[in-house]
Design an enzyme around this catalytic site. Structure first.
Site, PDB file in Angstrom:
ATOM      1  N   ASP A  16      45.500  46.541  37.226  1.00  0.00           N
ATOM      2  CA  ASP A  16      44.349  46.344  36.735  1.00  0.00           C
ATOM      3  C   ASP A  16      43.511  47.723  36.779  1.00  0.00           C
ATOM      4  O   ASP A  16      42.873  47.974  35.378  1.00  0.00           O
ATOM      5  CB  ASP A  16      43.493  45.132  37.183  1.00  0.00           C
ATOM      6  CG  ASP A  16      43.950  43.768  37.100  1.00  0.00           C
ATOM      7  OD1 ASP A  16      44.548  43.458  36.377  1.00  0.00           O
ATOM      8  OD2 ASP A  16      44.037  42.862  38.095  1.00  0.00           O
ATOM      9  N   ARG A  97      36.057  41.493  50.604  1.00  0.00           N
ATOM     10  CA  ARG A  97      35.248  42.041  49.146  1.00  0.00           C
ATOM     11  C   ARG A  97      33.796  42.587  49.694  1.00  0.00           C
ATOM     12  O   ARG A  97      33.421  43.554  49.111  1.00  0.00           O
ATOM     13  CB  ARG A  97      35.326  40.838  48.313  1.00  0.00           C
ATOM     14  CG  ARG A  97      36.855  40.376  47.548  1.00  0.00           C
ATOM     15  CD  ARG A  97      37.352  41.965  47.170  1.00  0.00           C
ATOM     16  NE  ARG A  97      38.783  41.519  46.695  1.00  0.00           N
ATOM     17  CZ  ARG A  97      39.797  42.060  47.027  1.00  0.00           C
ATOM     18  NH1 ARG A  97      39.850  43.251  47.887  1.00  0.00           N
ATOM     19  NH2 ARG A  97      40.873  41.842  46.426  1.00  0.00           N
ATOM     20  N   ASP A 126      37.518  36.753  43.206  1.00  0.00           N
ATOM     21  CA  ASP A 126      36.797  38.000  43.644  1.00  0.00           C
ATOM     22  C   ASP A 126      35.804  38.481  42.513  1.00  0.00           C
ATOM     23  O   ASP A 126      34.973  39.499  43.091  1.00  0.00           O
ATOM     24  CB  ASP A 126      37.847  39.066  43.670  1.00  0.00           C
ATOM     25  CG  ASP A 126      38.974  39.010  44.754  1.00  0.00           C
ATOM     26  OD1 ASP A 126      38.451  38.288  45.730  1.00  0.00           O
ATOM     27  OD2 ASP A 126      40.106  39.515  44.910  1.00  0.00           O
ATOM     28  N   SER A 178      50.923  39.176  41.746  1.00  0.00           N
ATOM     29  CA  SER A 178      49.396  39.703  42.100  1.00  0.00           C
ATOM     30  C   SER A 178      49.245  39.743  43.504  1.00  0.00           C
ATOM     31  O   SER A 178      49.263  38.563  44.211  1.00  0.00           O
ATOM     32  CB  SER A 178      48.615  38.830  41.543  1.00  0.00           C
ATOM     33  OG  SER A 178      47.199  39.093  41.779  1.00  0.00           O
TER      34      SER A 178
END
Length: 406
Positions: A16, A97, A126, A178
């Protein structure tokens, strides 16, 4: 979009974010892109990252070492709360995160950036975690989320975009899971895992990264003793270790013995169910050991109420609400319960299993003189009759009323 001249990008170097750099420059008037990677234990994933970021259009790359702060200020408080999401998930991605986003905001403010960009999809958790943390420290900062803007619809299309722009990738269409990796865990999603009917290919070469499957673990058990002080793990087998070193060592021991592999269909915050496989070898050991120590050091009411707190705490972490008054208040409560959670826990690791092998604490509430089945002079068993009569009085009254009506 001409008002966006400088963007700070949360950069991992994965699929990404690799294509986001050229996409930003194409769609935001050739804006300056500053990439930031929060090092929370990705290890080899950080190799060659600066060269790659600059080659694809970034003006600079920050690699911030957050490992110690991550474990001490985010992971350990969550363990002390016994916070587990939906009985299985040890929150590996979730609590990484907030710390990454916080550091990205600090750099964005220092650099005078006009916007912060992340590569989270519009289907995932996320995006919420990153953006809530950004709002907590830079409430007026513009946020760019390409997955909510661009025309790319799948990871295959992302790969095509990367190939068209000569962006090197470490994955292929066949290995396009992923993944999220840090010092605490690694997650696997996508491909064959999208169908819950499919058994994960644990024994396929390259699938598991932090350890082996239980079938491949040694036939001989491994014993380990973990020492805690006020709820925090501080030593393994008598050897004092820093937080990062301690987690790494338990990852190695747990991984070798097939510990901590979880297959979970979880309820995402955005409303859908998602299937993932998580490897958390050291974390699984720490959660088990900490809970075992609390069994003998916490009184019944605190222990039971704390279980309720753990459920809510896990939701707050999973939902990205780390920087909220409630999470801070719950942590304050949890810390107050940990004053006596000090002692040693001995465990036996064997083919994916964690087997209790002994626990001691100077604050143990377990009294063998009271608990014994042998004769004692401490506990008068006749006292229990009066207790039961009082405890059962509401049931007795209700039963008598029922008989009268009948």
């Amino acid at each position: 979009m001409g008002d966006i001249k400088k963007v700070v990008l949360a950069y991992s170097g994965g699929l990404d974010t690799s294509i986001i750099i050229p996409w930003l420059k194409e769609n935001y008037d050739n804006c300056e892109v500053i990439a930031v990677s929060g090092d929370v234990g990705q290890d080899s994933e950080l190799e060659g990252l600066e060269e790659k970021a600059k080659k694809t259009g970034a003006s600079k790359l920050y690699i911030e070492d957050l490992n110690k702060e991550f474990i001490e200020d985010y992971v350990f408080p969550t363990i002390k709360a016994d916070a587990v999401y939906e009985n299985k998930y040890l929150l590996g991605t979730s609590f990484a995160r907030p710390i990454i986003a916080k550091r990205i905001v600090e750099i964005a403010l220092k650099e005078g950036a006009d916007a912060i960009c992340h590569g989270c999809t519009g289907k995932g958790n996320d995006q919420v975690r990153f953006e809530l943390a950004i709002k907590a420290f830079a409430p007026d900062m513009k946020i760019i989320a390409p997955w909510r803007e661009w025309n790319l619809k799948s990871r295959d299309e992302e790969i095509e975009y990367a190939e068209a722009h000569d962006i090197p990738l470490k994955i292929t269409r066949e290995t396009n899971y992923s993944k999220d990796k840090n010092i605490w865990h690694i997650s696997h999603e996508g491909l064959d895992l999208e169908d819950p009917a499919n058994e994960p290919m644990y024994n396929k070469e390259g699938f598991l990264e932090l350890g082996v499957s239980p079938e491949q673990a040694p036939d001989k058990p491994t014993y380990v003793t973990i020492s805690f002080e006020k709820g925090n793990p501080v030593a393994i087998d008598g050897e004092k270790l820093g937080a990062v070193e301690l987690v790494k060592k338990l990852n190695k021991l747990g991984g070798e013995n097939g510990i901590g592999i979880v297959d979970l269909v979880e309820n995402r915050l955005v409303g859908m169910k998602s299937r993932g496989v998580y490897e958390t070898p050291g974390g699984t050991i720490l959660y088990h050991a900490h809970n075992k120590l609390e069994e003998i050091t916490l009184d019944r009411d605190t222990y039971h109420f704390k279980q309720q707190v753990g459920l809510r705490f896990a939701e707050l972490v999973y939902f990205g609400q780390w920087y909220t008054p409630l999470r801070k208040a719950l942590s304050a409560f949890v810390d107050s319960t940990q004053e006596t959670v000090t002692g040693d826990v001995k465990l036996k690791l064997y083919k994916g299993n964690i087997i209790d092998a002994g626990v001691t604490s100077p604050y143990s509430l377990y009294d063998p003189d009271i608990a014994t089945f042998d004769e004692d002079e401490v506990y008068d068993q006749k006292d229990s009759a009066g207790f039961i009569n009082l405890f059962g009085l509401p049931i007795k009254v209700q039963a008598k009323k029922k008989l009268i009506k009948e």
